[in-house]
Design a protein around this motif. Structure first.
Motif, PDB file in Angstrom:
ATOM      1  N   THR A 144       0.814  -1.220   0.000  1.00 14.22           N
ATOM      2  CA  THR A 144       0.000   0.000   0.000  1.00 14.22           C
ATOM      3  C   THR A 144       0.845   1.267   0.000  1.00 14.22           C
ATOM      4  OG1 THR A 144      -0.110  -0.081   2.415  1.00 14.22           O
ATOM      5  CG2 THR A 144      -1.894  -1.152   1.176  1.00 14.22           C
ATOM      6  N   GLU A 145       2.136   1.134   0.249  1.00 13.90           N
ATOM      7  CA  GLU A 145       2.976   2.324   0.264  1.00 13.90           C
ATOM      8  C   GLU A 145       4.389   1.969  -0.164  1.00 13.90           C
ATOM      9  OE1 GLU A 145       4.078   2.179   5.029  1.00 13.90           O
ATOM     10  OE2 GLU A 145       2.607   3.626   4.293  1.00 13.90           O
ATOM     11  N   ALA A 146       5.129   3.009  -0.515  1.00 11.13           N
ATOM     12  CA  ALA A 146       6.506   2.814  -0.961  1.00 11.13           C
ATOM     13  C   ALA A 146       7.428   2.593   0.238  1.00 11.13           C
ATOM     14  CB  ALA A 146       6.966   4.024  -1.763  1.00 11.13           C
ATOM     15  N   GLN A 147       8.592   1.975  -0.019  1.00 14.16           N
ATOM     16  CA  GLN A 147       9.638   1.863   0.981  1.00 14.16           C
ATOM     17  C   GLN A 147      10.785   2.793   0.588  1.00 14.16           C
ATOM     18  OE1 GLN A 147      10.680  -1.999   2.546  1.00 14.16           O
ATOM     19  NE2 GLN A 147       8.875  -2.963   1.601  1.00 14.16           N
ATOM     20  N   THR A 148      11.547   3.226   1.575  1.00 16.81           N
ATOM     21  CA  THR A 148      12.552   4.263   1.323  1.00 16.81           C
ATOM     22  C   THR A 148      13.964   3.701   1.469  1.00 16.81           C
ATOM     23  OG1 THR A 148      12.471   4.976   3.631  1.00 16.81           O
ATOM     24  CG2 THR A 148      11.026   6.097   2.074  1.00 16.81           C
ATOM     25  N   GLN A 183      12.320   6.574  -3.206  1.00 15.88           N
ATOM     26  CA  GLN A 183      11.075   5.844  -2.995  1.00 15.88           C
ATOM     27  C   GLN A 183      11.041   4.614  -3.899  1.00 15.88           C
ATOM     28  OE1 GLN A 183       8.755   6.806  -0.702  1.00 15.88           O
ATOM     29  NE2 GLN A 183      10.059   8.529  -0.122  1.00 15.88           N
ATOM     30  N   THR A 185       8.715   1.487  -5.134  1.00 17.92           N
ATOM     31  CA  THR A 185       7.300   1.111  -5.189  1.00 17.92           C
ATOM     32  C   THR A 185       7.136  -0.197  -5.951  1.00 17.92           C
ATOM     33  OG1 THR A 185       6.728   3.453  -5.207  1.00 17.92           O
ATOM     34  CG2 THR A 185       4.987   1.893  -5.802  1.00 17.92           C
TER      35      THR A 185
END
Length: 549
Positions: A144-148, A183, A185
């Protein structure tokens, strides 16, 4: 990537005997001192990325670290143990020096009697350098979200995605000096297999230096696949038909290559390079049938497969009526291969007869290339009926074995046995040999692990599984660390990071193929150490690093 490096220097040991004088009322003669403390090399020069440093201490007394001046190293320098008795080994740990400048630190050893030894450490600058906050990322099935990823560099850099990887994106994909947050994704997974790839981060002059980051994604836990067992019959004139499929994953539909009169509609279906139809999720496949100009009914099947780790399969029978303008043929039987697995194979039997038949089924052999009722294994599938087509799964086969298979049908009127042409198949292999897992080094929050494997078929991925509670960790209850993918042979090595201090872990290796997961023959038990004490504090000496003579 901030990777702990261990710098190894084996200093030659020499003995130094000191003498001190003491006086009493009865004697004035000099006597040997009761303490000896010696470190041969006072200055240790190390490269920016060497692997290890052990400093040997020669002593016959209790000693301890009196002071540690980390200098340019800051918090990235540590010395253990902080004290010992007799001969011992000081272990100096630091990280890579990714800056252009050299850096210096020092520490002093002191005995209870006041003997002192000063050691200075210098580390060369690396020149063009880059630090990565993480070396690997794992995404859920439906992220549901990006990792950094934080990149700290003293030079320009860029990120290259491997060709064909369309489920992953990065932004930004290039940068200059300083710290940049990238980011990463991933799109939702459409298969039950773990998929992984590597991001190559190039930097330095001409982008000639490369760091690698591994990105993996877990697969769908439970693949579903449903379709009707048979499609509507085609008239002899041919036409078009639809098969509806319900699935939560990507699936592929195949028509046997020996069948020329039935095809997928290329305008409506997405076809692969092999000619199969493919779609993600529920949808339809569209069949196009040619006119039947023969006096026999035609039967085939469409095989639909979803998933790779635990594949689901549905076989849909497709029939076309004969041309009624001519007399029917006498009894005949044909056989087509649909799919072959490790211990089973699916076939399509097609029987055309002008009379009700007796027994029909399969005959197979591993030695006779033309099996018959006299030299092969006979499997009766059914009895009675005239023209029919049916799919049948032949089970109980041996892996990596060649079989010769024929269909047979017995005529009631004459008791003659009719055979189809021979279909030759070779079952899949799944032999995997995994070597023992070994622990190369254990720190306070990480462990270096390795093992090797040899497989008879291309693997999906490999790595380690660990747990603090289960002494035989598995995919269901452990933490998986994916190291690589693909290949028939390999040495699997990695650093398992982010462990808890002073904690016992159970670690085993795994190799994943499309037929399942295989584990290493052993489980390694490790216990992480505690963090280094602050300068001036006194820890109990490690018995493996310091010992009494």
């Amino acid at each position: 990537m901030k990777t702990k490096k261990y710098i190894t220097l084996l200093a030659a040991l020499s003995l130094l005997s000191g003498f001190t004088g003491c006086k009493s009322e009865d004697e004035t003669q000099a006597k040997p001192a009761k303490e000896m403390l010696r470190v041969l090399d006072g200055v240790i020069n190390i490269q920016s990325d060497v692997e290890a440093t052990n400093v040997n201490v020669t002593a016959d007394c209790h000693w301890k670290l009196d002071s540690l001046v980390t200098g340019d190293f800051g918090k990235n320098l540590n010395v253990q143990p902080r004290e010992g008795i007799g001969d011992g080994i000081l272990q100096v740990t630091t990280d890579q020096n990714t800056t252009n400048a050299d850096r210096t630190a020092s520490f002093i050893l002191v005995s209870d009697g006041g003997l002192r030894q000063k050691i200075t450490i210098t580390q060369n600058g690396r020149g063009d350098g880059i630090n990565l906050s993480k070396g690997s990322f794992t995404f859920d099935t439906n992220p549901t979200e990006a990792q950094t990823l934080k990149i700290t560099s003293n030079t320009s850099w860029k990120i290259d995605l491997p060709s064909g990887v369309n489920w992953l994106s990065v932004w930004p994909s290039s940068g200059d000096k300083g710290e940049t947050t990238v980011q990463i994704t991933a799109t939702p997974s459409s298969t039950d297999a773990v998929r992984s790839t590597s991001l190559n981060i190039s930097y330095g002059q001409g982008f000639s230096k490369i760091e690698e980051v591994t990105v993996s994604q877990t697969g769908i836990t439970n693949v579903t696949l449903q379709a009707s067992e048979s499609a509507s019959d085609f008239e002899s004139s041919g036409g078009e038909n639809v098969i509806h499929i319900e699935s939560n994953a990507q699936w592929y539909a195949f028509i046997p290559s020996s069948v020329s009169w039935l095809k997928f509609n290329s305008r409506l279906d997405s076809l692969t390079s092999e000619g199969s139809a493919s779609r993600i999720g529920s949808g339809d496949i569209h069949l196009v049938c040619e006119e039947n100009n023969t006096t026999r009914e035609r039967t085939t099947a469409v095989v639909i497969v979803a998933g790779t780790k635990s594949p689901k399969q549905v076989v849909v029978t497709v029939e076309q009526v004969r041309n009624g303008s001519a007399l029917p043929l006498k009894t005949s039987v044909s056989l087509s291969e649909l799919s072959v697995a490790r211990e089973s194979a699916n076939f399509l039997l097609n029987i055309v007869s002008e009379e009700v038949v007796g027994d029909y089924g399969l005959i197979y052999s591993t030695t006779d290339s033309i099996p018959t009722a006299n030299n092969g294994t006979r499997v009766v599938i059914g009895k009675g009926g005239t023209s029919s087509g049916l799919a049948y799964e032949l089970t109980g086969l041996n892996a990596k074995t060649t079989y010769y298979v024929r269909a047979f049908v017995q005529k009631n009127s004459s008791q003659d046995v009719l055979y189809s042409d021979v279909v030759k198949i070779t079952t899949m292999a799944n032999a995997i040999t995994i070597g023992e897992v070994k622990s190369m080094y254990v720190g306070n929050n990480y462990a270096d692990m390795r093992y090797s494997f040899v497989a008879d078929e291309e693997i999906i991925d490999c790595g380690f599984i660990y747990s603090t509670t289960n002494q035989e960790p598995s995919r269901e209850d452990g933490t998986m660390v994916t190291v690589g993918h693909g290949g028939l042979i390999g040495n699997v090595m990695t650093t398992i990071a982010n462990l808890e201090e002073r904690t016992t872990y159970y670690i085993r290796g795994y190799v994943l193929t499309r037929l399942g997961i295989a584990y290493s023959p052993n489980v390694v038990t490790i216990t992480t150490s505690a963090s280094a004490s602050e300068p001036g504090e006194s820890d109990n000496p490690d018995p493996q690093l310091s010992r009494r003579k």
